[in-house]
Design an enzyme around this catalytic site. Sequence first.
Site, short mmCIF file in Angstrom:
data_model
loop_
_atom_site.label_atom_id
_atom_site.label_comp_id
_atom_site.label_asym_id
_atom_site.label_seq_id
_atom_site.Cartn_x
_atom_site.Cartn_y
_atom_site.Cartn_z
N ASP A 208 4.76 -9.97 11.39
CA ASP A 208 5.70 -10.90 12.05
C ASP A 208 5.27 -11.09 13.50
O ASP A 208 4.34 -10.45 13.98
CB ASP A 208 7.14 -10.38 11.95
CG ASP A 208 7.34 -9.06 12.68
OD1 ASP A 208 6.51 -8.15 12.49
OD2 ASP A 208 8.31 -8.93 13.46
N HIS A 517 0.42 -9.06 4.15
CA HIS A 517 1.63 -9.70 4.69
C HIS A 517 1.43 -9.83 6.20
O HIS A 517 1.90 -8.99 6.98
CB HIS A 517 2.86 -8.86 4.34
CG HIS A 517 4.14 -9.56 4.68
ND1 HIS A 517 4.80 -10.38 3.79
CD2 HIS A 517 4.86 -9.59 5.82
CE1 HIS A 517 5.87 -10.88 4.36
NE2 HIS A 517 5.93 -10.41 5.60
N ASP A 559 -1.65 -6.14 -3.68
CA ASP A 559 -2.28 -7.00 -2.67
C ASP A 559 -1.70 -8.39 -2.83
O ASP A 559 -2.28 -9.26 -3.49
CB ASP A 559 -3.81 -7.02 -2.88
CG ASP A 559 -4.48 -7.98 -1.91
OD1 ASP A 559 -3.86 -8.30 -0.87
OD2 ASP A 559 -5.60 -8.42 -2.21
N GLU A 568 1.84 -5.02 4.31
CA GLU A 568 1.90 -5.55 5.67
C GLU A 568 0.91 -4.75 6.53
O GLU A 568 0.37 -3.72 6.11
CB GLU A 568 3.32 -5.44 6.24
CG GLU A 568 3.46 -6.21 7.54
CD GLU A 568 4.91 -6.47 7.98
OE1 GLU A 568 5.84 -6.13 7.24
OE2 GLU A 568 5.07 -7.02 9.09
#
Length: 589
Positions: A208, A517, A559, A568
């Site tokens: 993120d 991720h 994955d 992530e």
Amino acid sequence: MYRFLSVSLRFKSRTFLLLLFAGLTSLFMTGCSDDNRKSKFQQARSEKPLSIKLNQVGYLPSGKKHALVPTSTSGNFVIKRATSDDIVYQGELEELKVWELSNDPYLKLARFSDFDDVGEFYIDVEGVPPSLPFSISPTIYDDALRAALKSYYFNRSGMALSEEYAGQWKRPVGHPDTQVNVHHSATTSSMDALTTLSSEKGWYDAGDYGKYSVNAGIATYTLLAAYEHFPQYYQAVDVAIPESGDDVADLLNELRWNLDWMASMQRHDGAVFHKLTTLEWAGIEMPHEDKSQRFMIGVSTSATLDFAATMATASRIYKDLAPNIANQWLLQAEAAWQWAVLNPDVRYVQPDDVQSGEYGDDKFVDEFFWAASELFIATGNTLYLSSIIDNEVNFGVPGWADVETLGLISLLKNAQDMLSVSEFARLESAFIKLAENITEQIPTSPYLVPMQEDDFVWGSNSVLLNKALILLTAYELNGNAKYKDAVYDSISYIFGMNPTGYSFVTGYGSLTPMSPHHRISASDGVIAPIPGMLVGGPHAGRQDECDYPYLKPADSYIDDWCSFSTNEIAINWNAPLVYVLGAINALSQ
Ligand code: 9MR
């Protein structure tokens, strides 16, 4: 927990819509060669690769060398030279007990530590497909170390990455963070929600685009420790970033990007903002596409003490390089400490209008110990010493919520002359006890790693690497080779000698994560993810509710972009990877 689950569900449904959109788009764009997005959203692998598990990056000539073989019948193995198929080594396979944390059957162990020829090889066992090729070389982890370190450059917030340094991963600037609002959870009587602050630079935390003080603390400290423990080694490590070529080690150049940001996270009263994020998760989009307003959210005792510890550590490491800024960081660290003493139990409580990561904690004894340790080393002020001595902490494996051992490492490395003989001995024996506990766990796993059921949590790979960091530090302290020897198999696990058969570092190994991720890698239009990033790794939590074909803790990894709980990447996970690779490189030079 409930709060996080609801967040995940909202995230998931948003993700689903985006995936649907990506899928539909790809239907209409069939044949369009530059639409690489669809290839990022592969289905989970459903077949379990029943292959020989080994270190896909390779082995140091002087290091321990093992591989695991899925056979119930064969008793021998041979090593063949990749170029000629000549047999260059043979050995007997050892029986291994099945591990209750994995469903990998018929495991036998091939030991070949005494084979130290340099070159490229593979392992052959009757009845089993030949292994992936592997190399033996004294420089085998040089590239991986550089990539692991350079991944921080790729995760820089507020900077355009040019082709010269980023190659195919070049990108426009995003998140300048020159006008960050103060969220109502972080206001004071003299700083209301209309205030805007500048909080530029820093690294994105993970997949993120948030910047979180707690996690920045341990990640930055771990990299500072890598430099502090191996300064000569890092002086020669060039990772081709814009600052390369000055007299400063690239590791310190890279750290400066995050330290400058961290310094801007302190509120006027000494408290430290818990995080700088948007209110909702960004979509699968590049940094410059995410235009949502960003906020300083919450203040907490943990963020403030982690800040104090990290800035005090940085002040001693940059003292000669940048005396003015180092002095400023130390003053800020002391102000943070003073706020925490007056506010010793301010937990971060996620506001109802905020989705981003929590990094919530409810015990602060470890943060007090860590901050006191670094401030004592930096200032010599005995006020901090009493906080070290009186503090009843149990020293464990470091993690973002458990930071006492970071302070212990700093004290053992820096404060022998500042502590009484008996106090130093007490701390040293506590540390060696921890290293012994870790060492004793190794034989319980056929993969020869100190991983127990409790260790398979979100970010399990970093648990292993933080254990390796402890062992390497124990070796640095007392020179006992058994601690260093115990680390090679953990490196092999990370690079593929594990039940999943994946090398968990993007771009390093034969089977590596292609769909981490990581928003940048998922939306940059480049098939290969940014290299050098460690994914979190297997555990049975399944918080993301993705489809996992294997459910045992050590097998449960996919994955797939969907899997934010196993696939992530994060700055606090990459940091012990850098530490361990750099240490093993430096120690074997
Ligand atoms: O690493 C964190 C892990 O220990 C927690 O269990 C998890 C859920 O709270 O959050 C992880 O941290 C994430 C953070 O909250 C937001 N950025 C991504 C981090 C890695 O997944």
